[in-house]
Design a protein around this motif. Structure first.
Motif, PDB file in Angstrom:
ATOM      1  N   PHE A  34       0.840  -1.202   0.000  1.00  0.00           N
ATOM      2  CA  PHE A  34       0.000   0.000   0.000  1.00  0.00           C
ATOM      3  C   PHE A  34       0.875   1.252   0.000  1.00  0.00           C
ATOM      4  CE2 PHE A  34      -2.821   3.015   2.283  1.00  0.00           C
ATOM      5  CZ  PHE A  34      -4.022   2.775   1.635  1.00  0.00           C
ATOM      6  N   ASP A  35       0.602   2.177  -0.937  1.00  0.00           N
ATOM      7  CA  ASP A  35       1.459   3.375  -0.938  1.00  0.00           C
ATOM      8  C   ASP A  35       0.648   4.667  -0.879  1.00  0.00           C
ATOM      9  OD1 ASP A  35       0.342   3.540  -3.381  1.00  0.00           O
ATOM     10  OD2 ASP A  35       2.218   3.555  -4.521  1.00  0.00           O
ATOM     11  N   ARG A  36      -0.639   4.547  -0.502  1.00  0.00           N
ATOM     12  CA  ARG A  36      -1.466   5.758  -0.494  1.00  0.00           C
ATOM     13  C   ARG A  36      -1.391   6.505   0.836  1.00  0.00           C
ATOM     14  NH1 ARG A  36      -7.152   4.293  -2.174  1.00  0.00           N
ATOM     15  NH2 ARG A  36      -7.354   6.557  -2.289  1.00  0.00           N
ATOM     16  N   ALA A  37      -0.754   5.895   1.825  1.00  0.00           N
ATOM     17  CA  ALA A  37      -0.544   6.578   3.107  1.00  0.00           C
ATOM     18  C   ALA A  37       0.765   6.062   3.691  1.00  0.00           C
ATOM     19  CB  ALA A  37      -1.678   6.264   4.078  1.00  0.00           C
ATOM     20  N   GLU A  38       1.413   6.904   4.516  1.00  0.00           N
ATOM     21  CA  GLU A  38       2.575   6.424   5.275  1.00  0.00           C
ATOM     22  C   GLU A  38       1.996   5.791   6.540  1.00  0.00           C
ATOM     23  OE1 GLU A  38       5.687   6.158   4.545  1.00  0.00           O
ATOM     24  OE2 GLU A  38       7.024   6.914   6.104  1.00  0.00           O
ATOM     25  N   ILE A  39       2.261   4.498   6.720  1.00  0.00           N
ATOM     26  CA  ILE A  39       1.723   3.775   7.883  1.00  0.00           C
ATOM     27  C   ILE A  39       2.878   3.469   8.831  1.00  0.00           C
ATOM     28  CG2 ILE A  39       0.511   1.695   8.667  1.00  0.00           C
ATOM     29  CD1 ILE A  39      -0.612   1.496   5.767  1.00  0.00           C
ATOM     30  N   VAL A  40       2.693   3.805  10.092  1.00  0.00           N
ATOM     31  CA  VAL A  40       3.777   3.647  11.072  1.00  0.00           C
ATOM     32  C   VAL A  40       3.236   2.923  12.306  1.00  0.00           C
ATOM     33  CG1 VAL A  40       5.432   4.913  12.500  1.00  0.00           C
ATOM     34  CG2 VAL A  40       4.836   5.806  10.250  1.00  0.00           C
ATOM     35  N   LEU A  41       3.978   1.924  12.763  1.00  0.00           N
ATOM     36  CA  LEU A  41       3.590   1.196  13.978  1.00  0.00           C
ATOM     37  C   LEU A  41       4.600   1.480  15.084  1.00  0.00           C
ATOM     38  CD1 LEU A  41       2.786  -2.315  12.398  1.00  0.00           C
ATOM     39  CD2 LEU A  41       1.263  -0.331  12.677  1.00  0.00           C
ATOM     40  N   ALA A  42       4.086   1.824  16.264  1.00  0.00           N
ATOM     41  CA  ALA A  42       4.971   2.109  17.408  1.00  0.00           C
ATOM     42  C   ALA A  42       4.667   1.144  18.552  1.00  0.00           C
ATOM     43  CB  ALA A  42       4.803   3.559  17.861  1.00  0.00           C
ATOM     44  N   PRO A  43       5.232  -0.055  18.479  1.00  0.00           N
ATOM     45  CA  PRO A  43       5.032  -1.032  19.566  1.00  0.00           C
ATOM     46  C   PRO A  43       5.907  -0.678  20.770  1.00  0.00           C
ATOM     47  CG  PRO A  43       6.393  -1.986  17.819  1.00  0.00           C
ATOM     48  CD  PRO A  43       6.086  -0.564  17.406  1.00  0.00           C
ATOM     49  N   PRO A  44       5.726  -1.377  21.892  1.00  0.00           N
ATOM     50  CA  PRO A  44       6.657  -1.149  23.016  1.00  0.00           C
ATOM     51  C   PRO A  44       8.060  -1.623  22.635  1.00  0.00           C
ATOM     52  CG  PRO A  44       5.171  -2.994  23.464  1.00  0.00           C
ATOM     53  CD  PRO A  44       4.694  -2.365  22.204  1.00  0.00           C
ATOM     54  N   PHE A  45       9.074  -1.148  23.357  1.00  0.00           N
ATOM     55  CA  PHE A  45      10.476  -1.498  23.042  1.00  0.00           C
ATOM     56  C   PHE A  45      10.677  -3.004  22.886  1.00  0.00           C
ATOM     57  CE2 PHE A  45      11.532   2.610  25.293  1.00  0.00           C
ATOM     58  CZ  PHE A  45      12.032   3.240  24.173  1.00  0.00           C
ATOM     59  N   THR A  46      10.042  -3.772  23.782  1.00  0.00           N
ATOM     60  CA  THR A  46      10.268  -5.224  23.806  1.00  0.00           C
ATOM     61  C   THR A  46       9.814  -5.903  22.511  1.00  0.00           C
ATOM     62  OG1 THR A  46       8.181  -5.306  24.980  1.00  0.00           O
ATOM     63  CG2 THR A  46      10.184  -5.554  26.305  1.00  0.00           C
ATOM     64  N   ALA A  47       8.904  -5.285  21.783  1.00  0.00           N
ATOM     65  CA  ALA A  47       8.378  -5.921  20.570  1.00  0.00           C
ATOM     66  C   ALA A  47       8.928  -5.288  19.291  1.00  0.00           C
ATOM     67  CB  ALA A  47       6.848  -5.853  20.574  1.00  0.00           C
ATOM     68  N   LEU A  48       9.847  -4.311  19.419  1.00  0.00           N
ATOM     69  CA  LEU A  48      10.337  -3.616  18.213  1.00  0.00           C
ATOM     70  C   LEU A  48      10.962  -4.592  17.220  1.00  0.00           C
ATOM     71  CD1 LEU A  48      12.018  -0.338  19.584  1.00  0.00           C
ATOM     72  CD2 LEU A  48       9.970  -0.488  18.142  1.00  0.00           C
TER      73      LEU A  48
END
Ligand code: PEP
Length: 255
Positions: A34-48
């Motif tokens: 998908f390139d119609r939006a910039e999608i960003v996930l911010a999990p906790p440090f332990t799951a990065l």
């Protein structure tokens, strides 16, 4: 032409590694190309690291929720920008109101962290926003201007352009109360104008200013229609894949 929508999910202190991986996989299944939006996930440090593996070779990006400004050293409990890079982060959320309120984060600290992130090539998502008593006292603009100018102190234009500003009225975070789209737009417009005064018109019209505060599938389309709202920083609704997916789909409907 409006800027490309930017939607980030702040998972805060939620999700085990296994749960985070499941959520990341569900998002990847829908948005792997998908390139119609910039999608960003911010999990906790332990799951990065686990989430980084899952979204590698997709356009979905990884963010941390905080960092310290030093590269390394005797700073027990802290995580450096180099460590975040190593873990696969493209972005870092800085100055979130929960960090300001519970961990005494000042405008000066936020500014140091922004500079350190940019130095290491991590893009900061910088949160600003007033508390309820500040809004009721008519101080919204004053507070947002102070936080914004403080965050951008001594940051050159070519670096400032890389920053995403998140306007997050504190009274709307996790409360179910969203700022009305026109109420949010008023502050977004002010942020953009302030960027114009600090830098140039070009930077002011290119910089991303996203909204945060109880964003849900039901309100994203109204928010994103506003001229100066470029996307959302989503807390609670980013913890469930169906809601987060609908928010992203809603953000690109008219774009
Ligand atoms: C946030 O954590 O930045 C946030 C906006 O949370 P929520 O969407 O739950 O209000």
């Amino acid at each position: 032409m409006k800027r490309k929508p930017f939607i980030a999910g702040n998972w805060k202190m939620h999700k085990s590694i296994k749960e985070a991986a499941e959520l990341a996989n569900e998002i990847k299944r829908r948005f792997y190309d998908f390139d119609r939006a910039e999608i960003v996930l911010a999990p906790p440090f332990t799951a990065l690291a686990a989430v980084a593996d899952i979204i590698a070779s997709t356009p979905v990006k990884l963010a941390a929720q905080n960092m310290f400004w030093e590269k390394e050293g005797a700073f027990t409990g802290e995580v450096s920008p180099l460590m975040l890079k190593d873990a696969g982060c493209s972005y870092v959320i800085l100055g979130h109101s929960e960090r300001r309120a519970y961990f005494c984060e000042s405008d000066e600290n936020v500014n140091k962290k922004i500079k350190a992130a940019l130095r290491e090539g991590i893009l900061p998502i910088v949160c600003v926003g007033e508390r309820l008593e500040e809004r009721e006292a008519g101080k919204t603009i004053e507070v947002v201007e102070r936080q914004l100018r403080g965050a951008l102190e001594e940051i050159k234009e070519e670096e400032a352009r890389k920053i995403v500003i998140a306007y997050e009225p504190v009274w709307a975070i996790g409360t179910g109360k969203t700022a009305a789209p026109n109420q949010a737009e008023e502050v977004h417009k002010f942020i953009r104008e302030t960027i114009g005064k600090l830098y140039t018109e070009d930077t002011s019209s290119d910089i991303l200013v996203i909204y945060g505060g109880s964003v849900k599938p039901e309100n994203i389309t109204f928010l994103i229609k506003e001229e100066d709202i470029d996307g959302a920083l989503v807390g609670g609704a980013s913890l469930e894949s169906d809601k987060f997916i609908k928010i992203i789909e809603g953000a690109v409907l008219d774009v």
